[in-house]
Design a protein around this motif. Structure first.
Motif, PDB file in Angstrom:
ATOM      1  N   ALA A 100       0.805  -1.219   0.000  1.00  0.00           N
ATOM      2  CA  ALA A 100       0.000   0.000   0.000  1.00  0.00           C
ATOM      3  C   ALA A 100       0.843   1.277   0.000  1.00  0.00           C
ATOM      4  N   SER A 101       2.008   1.259  -0.673  1.00  0.00           N
ATOM      5  CA  SER A 101       2.837   2.459  -0.735  1.00  0.00           C
ATOM      6  C   SER A 101       3.699   2.409  -1.993  1.00  0.00           C
ATOM      7  N   ALA A 102       4.453   3.488  -2.234  1.00  0.00           N
ATOM      8  CA  ALA A 102       5.336   3.564  -3.393  1.00  0.00           C
ATOM      9  C   ALA A 102       6.799   3.546  -2.973  1.00  0.00           C
ATOM     10  N   ALA A 103       7.103   3.038  -1.782  1.00  0.00           N
ATOM     11  CA  ALA A 103       8.474   3.027  -1.277  1.00  0.00           C
ATOM     12  C   ALA A 103       9.333   2.033  -2.059  1.00  0.00           C
ATOM     13  N   SER A 104      10.644   2.131  -1.875  1.00  0.00           N
ATOM     14  CA  SER A 104      11.574   1.239  -2.579  1.00  0.00           C
ATOM     15  C   SER A 104      11.539  -0.157  -1.963  1.00  0.00           C
ATOM     16  N   PRO A 105      11.485  -1.201  -2.796  1.00  0.00           N
ATOM     17  CA  PRO A 105      11.476  -2.570  -2.276  1.00  0.00           C
ATOM     18  C   PRO A 105      12.866  -3.123  -1.980  1.00  0.00           C
ATOM     19  N   GLY A 106      13.917  -2.311  -2.176  1.00  0.00           N
ATOM     20  CA  GLY A 106      15.267  -2.809  -1.965  1.00  0.00           C
ATOM     21  C   GLY A 106      15.653  -3.807  -3.044  1.00  0.00           C
ATOM     22  N   THR A 107      16.394  -4.842  -2.672  1.00  0.00           N
ATOM     23  CA  THR A 107      16.770  -5.895  -3.612  1.00  0.00           C
ATOM     24  C   THR A 107      15.710  -6.983  -3.595  1.00  0.00           C
ATOM     25  N   VAL A 108      15.212  -7.317  -4.767  1.00  0.00           N
ATOM     26  CA  VAL A 108      14.198  -8.369  -4.919  1.00  0.00           C
ATOM     27  C   VAL A 108      14.877  -9.581  -5.567  1.00  0.00           C
ATOM     28  N   THR A 109      14.750 -10.732  -4.923  1.00  0.00           N
ATOM     29  CA  THR A 109      15.340 -11.959  -5.471  1.00  0.00           C
ATOM     30  C   THR A 109      14.231 -12.949  -5.785  1.00  0.00           C
ATOM     31  N   PRO A 138       4.291 -16.738  -3.720  1.00  0.00           N
ATOM     32  CA  PRO A 138       3.218 -15.742  -3.812  1.00  0.00           C
ATOM     33  C   PRO A 138       1.835 -16.391  -3.866  1.00  0.00           C
ATOM     34  N   ARG A 139       0.906 -15.848  -3.094  1.00  0.00           N
ATOM     35  CA  ARG A 139      -0.485 -16.257  -3.154  1.00  0.00           C
ATOM     36  C   ARG A 139      -1.330 -15.212  -2.432  1.00  0.00           C
ATOM     37  N   VAL A 140      -2.606 -15.175  -2.737  1.00  0.00           N
ATOM     38  CA  VAL A 140      -3.530 -14.239  -2.095  1.00  0.00           C
ATOM     39  C   VAL A 140      -4.014 -14.850  -0.783  1.00  0.00           C
ATOM     40  N   MET A 141      -3.876 -14.089   0.298  1.00  0.00           N
ATOM     41  CA  MET A 141      -4.230 -14.584   1.628  1.00  0.00           C
ATOM     42  C   MET A 141      -5.543 -13.999   2.156  1.00  0.00           C
ATOM     43  N   GLY A 142      -6.114 -13.063   1.407  1.00  0.00           N
ATOM     44  CA  GLY A 142      -7.370 -12.468   1.836  1.00  0.00           C
ATOM     45  C   GLY A 142      -7.731 -11.278   0.971  1.00  0.00           C
ATOM     46  N   ILE A 143      -8.826 -10.651   1.313  1.00  0.00           N
ATOM     47  CA  ILE A 143      -9.319  -9.481   0.574  1.00  0.00           C
ATOM     48  C   ILE A 143      -9.777  -8.423   1.574  1.00  0.00           C
ATOM     49  N   ALA A 144      -9.392  -7.166   1.309  1.00  0.00           N
ATOM     50  CA  ALA A 144      -9.933  -6.027   2.056  1.00  0.00           C
ATOM     51  C   ALA A 144     -10.981  -5.359   1.181  1.00  0.00           C
ATOM     52  N   ALA A 145     -12.089  -4.953   1.759  1.00  0.00           N
ATOM     53  CA  ALA A 145     -13.178  -4.346   0.979  1.00  0.00           C
ATOM     54  C   ALA A 145     -13.849  -3.253   1.799  1.00  0.00           C
ATOM     55  N   TRP A 161     -14.652  -0.497  -3.106  1.00  0.00           N
ATOM     56  CA  TRP A 161     -13.198  -0.589  -3.175  1.00  0.00           C
ATOM     57  C   TRP A 161     -12.757  -1.935  -2.616  1.00  0.00           C
ATOM     58  N   THR A 162     -11.801  -2.577  -3.295  1.00  0.00           N
ATOM     59  CA  THR A 162     -11.243  -3.831  -2.798  1.00  0.00           C
ATOM     60  C   THR A 162      -9.741  -3.851  -3.026  1.00  0.00           C
ATOM     61  N   SER A 163      -9.051  -4.627  -2.215  1.00  0.00           N
ATOM     62  CA  SER A 163      -7.618  -4.854  -2.410  1.00  0.00           C
ATOM     63  C   SER A 163      -7.270  -6.265  -1.972  1.00  0.00           C
ATOM     64  N   PRO A 164      -6.541  -7.008  -2.802  1.00  0.00           N
ATOM     65  CA  PRO A 164      -6.034  -8.309  -2.348  1.00  0.00           C
ATOM     66  C   PRO A 164      -5.022  -8.117  -1.217  1.00  0.00           C
ATOM     67  N   ILE A 165      -4.872  -9.137  -0.402  1.00  0.00           N
ATOM     68  CA  ILE A 165      -3.835  -9.195   0.626  1.00  0.00           C
ATOM     69  C   ILE A 165      -2.892 -10.317   0.222  1.00  0.00           C
ATOM     70  N   ASP A 166      -1.637  -9.961  -0.055  1.00  0.00           N
ATOM     71  CA  ASP A 166      -0.685 -10.889  -0.646  1.00  0.00           C
ATOM     72  C   ASP A 166       0.432 -11.260   0.334  1.00  0.00           C
ATOM     73  N   THR A 167       1.191 -12.277  -0.020  1.00  0.00           N
ATOM     74  CA  THR A 167       2.286 -12.728   0.824  1.00  0.00           C
ATOM     75  C   THR A 167       3.519 -11.834   0.681  1.00  0.00           C
ATOM     76  N   SER A 218       4.963 -13.000   6.121  1.00  0.00           N
ATOM     77  CA  SER A 218       3.673 -12.451   6.530  1.00  0.00           C
ATOM     78  C   SER A 218       2.855 -12.111   5.288  1.00  0.00           C
ATOM     79  N   ALA A 219       1.900 -11.203   5.449  1.00  0.00           N
ATOM     80  CA  ALA A 219       1.038 -10.775   4.345  1.00  0.00           C
ATOM     81  C   ALA A 219       0.774  -9.282   4.469  1.00  0.00           C
ATOM     82  N   GLY A 220       0.453  -8.661   3.341  1.00  0.00           N
ATOM     83  CA  GLY A 220       0.196  -7.225   3.346  1.00  0.00           C
ATOM     84  C   GLY A 220      -0.820  -6.836   2.293  1.00  0.00           C
ATOM     85  N   GLN A 221      -1.452  -5.715   2.518  1.00  0.00           N
ATOM     86  CA  GLN A 221      -2.485  -5.198   1.615  1.00  0.00           C
ATOM     87  C   GLN A 221      -1.841  -4.576   0.386  1.00  0.00           C
ATOM     88  N   ARG A 222      -2.291  -4.992  -0.798  1.00  0.00           N
ATOM     89  CA  ARG A 222      -1.665  -4.548  -2.039  1.00  0.00           C
ATOM     90  C   ARG A 222      -1.917  -3.073  -2.327  1.00  0.00           C
TER      91      ARG A 222
END
Length: 232
Positions: free
Chosen positions: A89-98, A164-171, A183-189, A201-205
């Motif tokens: 839920a932000s535009a911050a830098s993800p650092g190094t993604v592997t 990666p998988r969807v762990m829930g939905i926020a609405a 409004w909806t947003s998936p909650i991803d790993t 863990s999981a976070g709101q997309r």
């Protein structure tokens, strides 16, 4: 061929190999998934990456980031699979993604020396240089009201990558200038590796724009699966 009798595996031919967890697989009739490719990205912000995979063959993808709260999800369009990532839920830098891609590599490239095993039709399926996939580990507690689905939040020693998988939905409902809209947003790993431990863990997309009301959450009530990638 292998048969099981009173908890023992009886081999009539081939080889019997167990992983570090004691899970057996037999050759030449069983072929393990192994590391196909490791991809390291250093993006400045959220983004996506078209995975170099063959959609007609089985594969598995696991991911990690060096910034916290980086979530991952996969979309399919035609024959292409795209991995997307962002700090929840932000535009911050993800650092190094592997990114780790596992699949069936048949035939395996032959080493200059060592061990090689062929299947019944003459294909090399494993050698001493094959980086066999470590079995995924499930995180969370089945039946728990607080340690399942998007509520899972574990920090463990070692280097892990999450599948990666969807762990829930926020609405909810957004009220913007007198107009209302759903409004909806998936909650991803997510998987954050800091060099010594991994947070799984999981976070709101998506972040809700405008004033949101009646916010609710739907939980998948699934485990989060991750792979120990310290050997890759």
């Amino acid at each position: 061929m292998a048969n099981s009798l009173h908890g023992e595996i009886i081999m009539t031919w081939g080889a019997l190999i167990t992983d570090i967890y004691g899970n057996p697989w037999t050759t030449p009739d069983a072929t393990p998934m192994s590391l196909v490719q490791k991809i390291v990205l250093n993006p400045a912000s959220s983004g996506s990456y078209v995975l170099p995979v063959n959609s007609s063959a089985p594969f598995l993808v696991a991911c990690q980031a060096t910034a916290n709260n980086v979530i991952f999800w996969i979309n399919k369009s035609g024959a292409n699979y795209t991995l997307s990532y962002c700090v929840a839920a932000s535009a911050a830098s993800p650092g190094t993604v592997t990114i780790y891609i596992f699949g069936y590599v048949i035939p395996q490239p032959l080493p200059k020396w060592g061990i090689a095993i062929w299947n019944a039709v003459g294909q090399c399926i494993i050698t001493n240089e094959t980086k066999v996939m470590t079995p995924p580990v499930g995180f969370g507690t089945v039946g728990s009201p607080t340690d399942i689905g998007y509520l899972i939040d574990k920090t463990v020693a070692g280097k892990f990558a999450v599948i990666p998988r969807v762990m829930g939905i926020a609405a909810g409902v957004i009220h913007d200038g007198g107009a209302t809209r759903p409004w909806t947003s998936p909650i991803d790993t997510l998987c954050y590796y800091n060099g010594a431990t991994s947070r799984i863990s999981a976070g709101q997309r998506l972040a809700a724009d405008g004033s949101i009301q009646n916010l609710s959450y739907s939980n998948s009530r699934d485990l989060i699966y991750a792979i120990d990638v310290s050997r890759y």
